[in-house]
Write a protein that holds these residues in place. Structure first.
Motif, PDB file in Angstrom:
ATOM      1  N   ARG A 179     -13.757 -10.642  19.630  1.00  0.00           N
ATOM      2  CA  ARG A 179     -12.491 -10.538  19.900  1.00  0.00           C
ATOM      3  C   ARG A 179     -11.911  -8.703  19.298  1.00  0.00           C
ATOM      4  O   ARG A 179     -10.294  -8.645  20.079  1.00  0.00           O
ATOM      5  N   LEU A 180     -12.272  -8.611  18.371  1.00  0.00           N
ATOM      6  CA  LEU A 180     -12.095  -7.804  17.735  1.00  0.00           C
ATOM      7  C   LEU A 180     -12.051  -6.591  18.795  1.00  0.00           C
ATOM      8  O   LEU A 180     -11.388  -5.400  18.508  1.00  0.00           O
ATOM      9  N   GLU A 219      -7.941  -3.360  22.136  1.00  0.00           N
ATOM     10  CA  GLU A 219      -6.773  -2.909  20.657  1.00  0.00           C
ATOM     11  C   GLU A 219      -5.539  -3.355  20.800  1.00  0.00           C
ATOM     12  O   GLU A 219      -4.748  -4.175  19.593  1.00  0.00           O
ATOM     13  N   ARG A 261      -6.336  -6.631  18.294  1.00  0.00           N
ATOM     14  CA  ARG A 261      -5.807  -6.660  16.867  1.00  0.00           C
ATOM     15  C   ARG A 261      -5.058  -6.204  16.287  1.00  0.00           C
ATOM     16  O   ARG A 261      -4.532  -6.082  15.283  1.00  0.00           O
ATOM     17  N   ASN A 262      -3.778  -5.680  17.318  1.00  0.00           N
ATOM     18  CA  ASN A 262      -2.872  -5.093  16.870  1.00  0.00           C
ATOM     19  C   ASN A 262      -1.409  -6.319  16.726  1.00  0.00           C
ATOM     20  O   ASN A 262      -0.871  -6.542  16.493  1.00  0.00           O
ATOM     21  N   LEU A 295      -2.752  -8.909  15.198  1.00  0.00           N
ATOM     22  CA  LEU A 295      -3.694  -9.918  14.285  1.00  0.00           C
ATOM     23  C   LEU A 295      -2.617  -8.910  13.493  1.00  0.00           C
ATOM     24  O   LEU A 295      -2.468 -10.166  11.514  1.00  0.00           O
ATOM     25  N   LYS A 296      -2.181  -8.001  13.360  1.00  0.00           N
ATOM     26  CA  LYS A 296      -1.790  -7.335  12.086  1.00  0.00           C
ATOM     27  C   LYS A 296      -0.725  -7.448  12.153  1.00  0.00           C
ATOM     28  O   LYS A 296       0.194  -7.225  10.455  1.00  0.00           O
ATOM     29  N   PHE A 324     -11.371  -3.574  11.123  1.00  0.00           N
ATOM     30  CA  PHE A 324     -10.086  -4.482  11.297  1.00  0.00           C
ATOM     31  C   PHE A 324      -9.585  -4.334  10.042  1.00  0.00           C
ATOM     32  O   PHE A 324      -8.338  -4.250   9.813  1.00  0.00           O
ATOM     33  N   GLU A 364      -7.575  -2.055   8.813  1.00  0.00           N
ATOM     34  CA  GLU A 364      -6.592  -1.578   9.728  1.00  0.00           C
ATOM     35  C   GLU A 364      -5.160  -2.238   8.411  1.00  0.00           C
ATOM     36  O   GLU A 364      -3.875  -1.477   9.772  1.00  0.00           O
TER      37      GLU A 364
END
Length: 616
Positions: A118-119, A122, A125-126, A128-129, A161, A164
């Motif tokens: 899943r990572l 992009e 990932r955003n 999750l951040k 990840f 980040e």
């Protein structure tokens, strides 16, 4: 020592009053926000090591896991104990995924299971951040290493990840098996250079290991399964063809059996896996693709139809037996053909020279395991870097057959002399013909029938001689060239035998003997007749077999109603304690290890009713 709040949470949710010694260091480290790399064998309870800290931390814990089915089992089990958990993977439709993401944004999830693939997105990932991530757990962390046995490129997305994220969470990496090389890779590639490294030890005392060379593998398997007709087991085969053949032969004999390999559709694989998880079948015949997603605790045996390519794979697959701590059997069926196939596949599929060298070295160590006369458990632990002081474990095939070993020095000298006298130019077939006294056209043409060693082993059949050659090669007395022409040559160890400074002892038990009338179709043994649940548990189950079966049947009915595997309700060990202790009240029931408050409230009265009905 684990913090008091951790022990309180352990008792409340999982029904245990204290952590196992192996669990204390990972739990304490994660609660103190210190990274940890934990190498713990299957059955050591590694999930609790990160689930308890996840419950106690304010924010979110993300668990990276390689298999969808494993995620679902873990989440179902946590939800059953009223722990807010969720997963995101490709099995969900769009609406389900959106609902999970809404719950994450609202802070209604404590533990989120993800596949590392899943990572690659992009956008994801955003997303999750933006979440309050306090802890990142990497399960099956050996998958990050190219030199491990189960490398997955997606695992190398995890460290970038984490880098980040606006705030670095505490990191826990867990695996059941890792050599020093893989351990160093995990530290480096996951950014764990300052982590607490916690190696529990690889010994599984409840597992009995054995290597067998049956004259007929299928006949051996049929008898083995028939002798354990009330036990759950897994039979691993190297190929899809063998899976379907073994499955078909067992099914013909009325065995409740399923099968699983990568050639089946996703839907069929899911159905087969659920049948085994829900106790609809008791034996699963499968390739190595099956197992990581199964958290089934009462697997009483794992039987390997072929030798795996390396010790890591074997340890992981065999370790799926006896996760509940009860005695279980692990049997590997060896034949020389297994070695030839593995060598061929390595040469054909591994093109990078250093990688091929490592693969061949791992294969040789697996062969050595199959032929060692030393304790099998000791050999395995030494492979993983542990120092063992004992010489005999009394719970493996080698230690249980010590008395039947014989001196093979004279047979070895005959074979080694034939290799030397033919100037190390031939393979096993020619050497066998010489020492067996077979006057073939080639033997006569080259004059090898006039060698002093010709016919020295004429009392043995060719198959036995070739078996000895494989043994002596695996133990380093002979060397066999890889490639198109497997030519034999003598090693310094073999020269020491020839000059009389060393001896060779038999390294293999007798070939498995099969009853002349073949395997039995059925058995009336009680459920724990072979490998009971521990010495005490075996006695308890035998004393109360009818109540135990009644409890199992009730658990199965509940599992069908709730659509979860039976072992997620209670493992066999809890049912055995119920049958032995016969609790009469919820307070009595709560004293049994493995029953937390949520399960006590949800299932306690119904199980007490079964016990009461049986008593009445």
């Amino acid at each position: 020592m684990a913090h008091k709040s951790a022990e309180t949470a352990l008792a409340h949710f999982f029904g245990y009053t204290s952590f196992r010694p192996a669990q204390e260091v990972p739990v304490a480290s994660l609660l103190a926000n210190k990274d940890v790399l934990a190498i713990m064998p299957t059955g050591a309870g590694k999930s609790i090591c990160f689930q308890i800290p996840a419950i106690l931390k304010r924010g979110l814990t993300i668990v990276f896991s390689p298999l969808i089915s494993l995620m679902q089992d873990q989440v179902d089990g946590l939800r059953m104990q009223k722990i807010p958990a969720a997963y995101l993977n490709s099995s969900q439709d769009k609406d389900e995924s959106i609902n999970v993401m809404r719950a994450l944004r609202a802070g209604r999830v404590k533990i989120l299971y993800l596949a590392p693939e899943r990572l690659g997105s992009e956008w994801f990932r955003n997303f999750l951040k933006e979440l309050p991530i306090d802890q990142v757990i990497i399960d099956e962390a050996h998958c990050v290493s190219q030199w491990g046995h189960d490398f997955r490129p997606s695992y190398q997305l995890i460290a970038p990840f984490i880098a980040e994220l606006p705030r670095r969470p505490v990191i826990g990496a867990f695996t059941a098996s890792a050599t020093r090389e893989v351990e160093n890779d995990m530290k480096h590639l996951l950014g764990l250079t300052n982590a607490t490294v916690h190696v529990t030890g690889f010994d599984r005392p409840n597992l009995s290991f054995e290597v067998v060379q049956p004259q007929n593998k299928l006949t051996y398997v049929l008898q083995f399964v028939a002798d354990r007709d009330a036990e759950n087991g897994i039979i691993y085969c190297a190929t899809r063809k063998d899976v379907e053949m073994v499955y078909g032969e067992l099914a013909k004999r009325g065995v409740e059996v399923g099968y699983y390999h990568a050639g089946l559709s996703d839907d069929i694989r899911k159905i087969q896996q659920e049948r085994y998880a829900y106790d609809k079948v008791r034996v699963m015949v499968a390739t190595s693709a099956f197992g990581m997603g199964i958290d089934k605790s009462n697997v009483r045996y794992v039987l390997h139809y072929q030798m795996p390519r390396n010790m890591e794979s074997y340890y992981q697959e065999a370790g799926r037996a006896g996760r509940d701590g009860a005695p279980s059997k692990c049997v590997l069926l060896y034949s020389g053909r297994d070695v030839m196939i593995h060598k061929y596949l390595i040469n054909e599929s591994v093109h990078e020279p250093e990688r091929r060298r490592i693969e061949m070295s791992k294969l040789q160590q697996m062969i050595n395991y199959c032929f060692t006369s030393d304790c099998l458990r000791k050999y395995m632990l030494n492979y993983f870097g542990e120092t063992v002081t004992w010489t005999c474990c009394d719970n493996c095939g080698s230690c249980q057959h010590k008395g039947s070993l014989r001196d093979l020095t004279e047979e070895a000298k005959a074979i080694f002399k034939a290799v030397i006298d033919t100037e190390e130019r031939y393979g096993a077939a020619m050497i066998t013909d010489i020492v067996a006294g077979n006057r073939t056209d080639r033997i006569v043409r080259y004059g090898y029938d006039r060698l002093p060693v010709f016919g020295r082993l004429e009392d043995m059949d060719d198959r036995e001689i070739k078996g000895l050659i494989r043994q002596f090669t695996s133990l380093g007395y002979l060397d066999c060239a890889t490639g198109k022409y497997p030519i034999l040559s003598i090693t310094p160890a073999g020269e020491a035998v020839l000059d009389g400074s060393a001896k060779v002892t038999e390294v293999r038990r007798e070939l498995a003997k099969v009853r002349p009338d073949g395997p039995r179709q059925s058995s009336n043994k009680q459920r724990f007749g072979h490998n009971g649940a521990t010495a005490g548990m075996k006695r308890r189950a035998s004393n109360k077999p009818n109540l135990f079966e009644a409890l199992r049947q009730h658990r199965k009915e509940l599992s069908e109603q709730m659509k979860v595997p039976p072992y997620l309700i209670f493992p066999d060990t809890v049912l055995i304690d119920m049958a032995f202790m016969r609790p009469q009240t919820l307070a009595d029931l709560y004293k049994i290890k493995g029953i937390g408050e949520a399960k006590l409230q949800r299932f306690g009265l119904s199980f007490l009713k079964v016990i009461s009905s049986f008593r009445d």
